[in-house]
Design a protein around this motif. Sequence first.
Motif, PDB file in Angstrom:
ATOM      1  N   ARG A   1      -9.027  -3.388   8.847  1.00  0.00           N
ATOM      2  CA  ARG A   1      -9.238  -2.040   9.409  1.00  0.00           C
ATOM      3  C   ARG A   1      -8.431  -0.993   8.653  1.00  0.00           C
ATOM      4  N   ASP A   2      -7.168  -1.291   8.350  1.00  0.00           N
ATOM      5  CA  ASP A   2      -6.314  -0.356   7.612  1.00  0.00           C
ATOM      6  C   ASP A   2      -6.881  -0.060   6.239  1.00  0.00           C
ATOM      7  N   CYS A   3      -7.341  -1.092   5.535  1.00  0.00           N
ATOM      8  CA  CYS A   3      -7.906  -0.893   4.197  1.00  0.00           C
ATOM      9  C   CYS A   3      -9.174  -0.050   4.242  1.00  0.00           C
ATOM     10  N   ILE A   4     -10.030  -0.319   5.208  1.00  0.00           N
ATOM     11  CA  ILE A   4     -11.265   0.461   5.323  1.00  0.00           C
ATOM     12  C   ILE A   4     -10.942   1.916   5.648  1.00  0.00           C
ATOM     13  N   ASP A   5      -9.980   2.142   6.541  1.00  0.00           N
ATOM     14  CA  ASP A   5      -9.598   3.517   6.893  1.00  0.00           C
ATOM     15  C   ASP A   5      -8.958   4.247   5.717  1.00  0.00           C
ATOM     16  N   SER A   6      -8.090   3.587   4.973  1.00  0.00           N
ATOM     17  CA  SER A   6      -7.345   4.270   3.913  1.00  0.00           C
ATOM     18  C   SER A   6      -8.073   4.293   2.571  1.00  0.00           C
ATOM     19  N   GLU A   7      -8.789   3.205   2.239  1.00  0.00           N
ATOM     20  CA  GLU A   7      -9.413   3.112   0.916  1.00  0.00           C
ATOM     21  C   GLU A   7     -10.930   3.261   0.944  1.00  0.00           C
ATOM     22  N   GLY A   8     -11.518   3.152   2.124  1.00  0.00           N
ATOM     23  CA  GLY A   8     -12.958   3.303   2.239  1.00  0.00           C
ATOM     24  C   GLY A   8     -13.744   2.025   2.027  1.00  0.00           C
ATOM     25  N   HIS A   9     -13.069   0.912   1.768  1.00  0.00           N
ATOM     26  CA  HIS A   9     -13.754  -0.364   1.605  1.00  0.00           C
ATOM     27  C   HIS A   9     -12.840  -1.497   2.049  1.00  0.00           C
ATOM     28  N   ALA A  10     -13.448  -2.624   2.334  1.00  0.00           N
ATOM     29  CA  ALA A  10     -12.691  -3.786   2.786  1.00  0.00           C
ATOM     30  C   ALA A  10     -11.975  -4.440   1.610  1.00  0.00           C
ATOM     31  N   PRO A  11     -10.865  -5.105   1.870  1.00  0.00           N
ATOM     32  CA  PRO A  11     -10.165  -5.814   0.801  1.00  0.00           C
ATOM     33  C   PRO A  11     -10.902  -7.106   0.445  1.00  0.00           C
ATOM     34  N   SER A  12     -10.684  -7.585  -0.762  1.00  0.00           N
ATOM     35  CA  SER A  12     -11.239  -8.874  -1.153  1.00  0.00           C
ATOM     36  C   SER A  12     -10.426  -9.980  -0.488  1.00  0.00           C
ATOM     37  N   TYR A  13     -10.977 -11.180  -0.465  1.00  0.00           N
ATOM     38  CA  TYR A  13     -10.249 -12.312   0.101  1.00  0.00           C
ATOM     39  C   TYR A  13      -8.953 -12.552  -0.677  1.00  0.00           C
ATOM     40  N   THR A  14      -8.994 -12.338  -1.984  1.00  0.00           N
ATOM     41  CA  THR A  14      -7.801 -12.530  -2.816  1.00  0.00           C
ATOM     42  C   THR A  14      -6.724 -11.512  -2.457  1.00  0.00           C
ATOM     43  N   THR A  15      -7.119 -10.281  -2.202  1.00  0.00           N
ATOM     44  CA  THR A  15      -6.158  -9.261  -1.798  1.00  0.00           C
ATOM     45  C   THR A  15      -5.538  -9.605  -0.448  1.00  0.00           C
ATOM     46  N   ILE A  16      -6.355 -10.072   0.485  1.00  0.00           N
ATOM     47  CA  ILE A  16      -5.837 -10.493   1.796  1.00  0.00           C
ATOM     48  C   ILE A  16      -4.840 -11.634   1.599  1.00  0.00           C
ATOM     49  N   ARG A  17      -5.209 -12.614   0.792  1.00  0.00           N
ATOM     50  CA  ARG A  17      -4.332 -13.762   0.537  1.00  0.00           C
ATOM     51  C   ARG A  17      -2.990 -13.315  -0.018  1.00  0.00           C
ATOM     52  N   ASP A  18      -3.023 -12.480  -1.040  1.00  0.00           N
ATOM     53  CA  ASP A  18      -1.790 -12.057  -1.699  1.00  0.00           C
ATOM     54  C   ASP A  18      -0.929 -11.170  -0.818  1.00  0.00           C
ATOM     55  N   THR A  19      -1.549 -10.249  -0.088  1.00  0.00           N
ATOM     56  CA  THR A  19      -0.802  -9.298   0.732  1.00  0.00           C
ATOM     57  C   THR A  19      -0.213  -9.946   1.976  1.00  0.00           C
ATOM     58  N   LEU A  20      -0.973 -10.825   2.618  1.00  0.00           N
ATOM     59  CA  LEU A  20      -0.530 -11.396   3.881  1.00  0.00           C
ATOM     60  C   LEU A  20       0.133 -12.763   3.737  1.00  0.00           C
TER      61      LEU A  20
ATOM     62  N   GLY B   1     -22.735  -9.977   2.720  1.00  0.00           N
ATOM     63  CA  GLY B   1     -23.772 -10.592   1.894  1.00  0.00           C
ATOM     64  C   GLY B   1     -23.200 -11.555   0.883  1.00  0.00           C
ATOM     65  N   ASN B   2     -24.061 -12.282   0.233  1.00  0.00           N
ATOM     66  CA  ASN B   2     -23.642 -13.284  -0.745  1.00  0.00           C
ATOM     67  C   ASN B   2     -23.363 -12.653  -2.100  1.00  0.00           C
ATOM     68  N   GLY B   3     -22.369 -13.195  -2.802  1.00  0.00           N
ATOM     69  CA  GLY B   3     -22.096 -12.779  -4.166  1.00  0.00           C
ATOM     70  C   GLY B   3     -21.368 -11.463  -4.325  1.00  0.00           C
ATOM     71  N   ARG B   4     -20.924 -10.879  -3.248  1.00  0.00           N
ATOM     72  CA  ARG B   4     -20.207  -9.608  -3.342  1.00  0.00           C
ATOM     73  C   ARG B   4     -18.711  -9.858  -3.334  1.00  0.00           C
ATOM     74  N   VAL B   5     -17.977  -9.023  -4.029  1.00  0.00           N
ATOM     75  CA  VAL B   5     -16.532  -9.164  -4.042  1.00  0.00           C
ATOM     76  C   VAL B   5     -15.969  -8.794  -2.673  1.00  0.00           C
ATOM     77  N   ARG B   6     -16.438  -7.698  -2.108  1.00  0.00           N
ATOM     78  CA  ARG B   6     -15.961  -7.244  -0.804  1.00  0.00           C
ATOM     79  C   ARG B   6     -17.022  -7.591   0.233  1.00  0.00           C
ATOM     80  N   ARG B   7     -16.862  -8.738   0.843  1.00  0.00           N
ATOM     81  CA  ARG B   7     -17.900  -9.273   1.711  1.00  0.00           C
ATOM     82  C   ARG B   7     -17.643  -9.010   3.178  1.00  0.00           C
TER      83      ARG B   7
END
Length: 78
Positions: free
Chosen positions: A21-40, A65-71
Amino acid sequence: MAMRAPRELGYRGRQVLAFVRDCIDSEGHAPSYTTIRDTLGFNDRAEVCRVVARLAGRGLVARAGNGRVRRIRLPAHA
């Protein structure tokens, strides 16, 4: 047979949902799974995938959807 009350979100579920939610509010898009992994501080992406799958099963997030970085996306009612 009585219906069981839904379980509360666990610590990791609340943490991931708040971060998305924070990423979508501040950056306009969801974080990637890798970003979630590294940050949390998750051990691997599979752990993140399991948490996101549980959140999606409860209708709190949706996979875009399938094959997207930000799913990950937030449903309109979440």
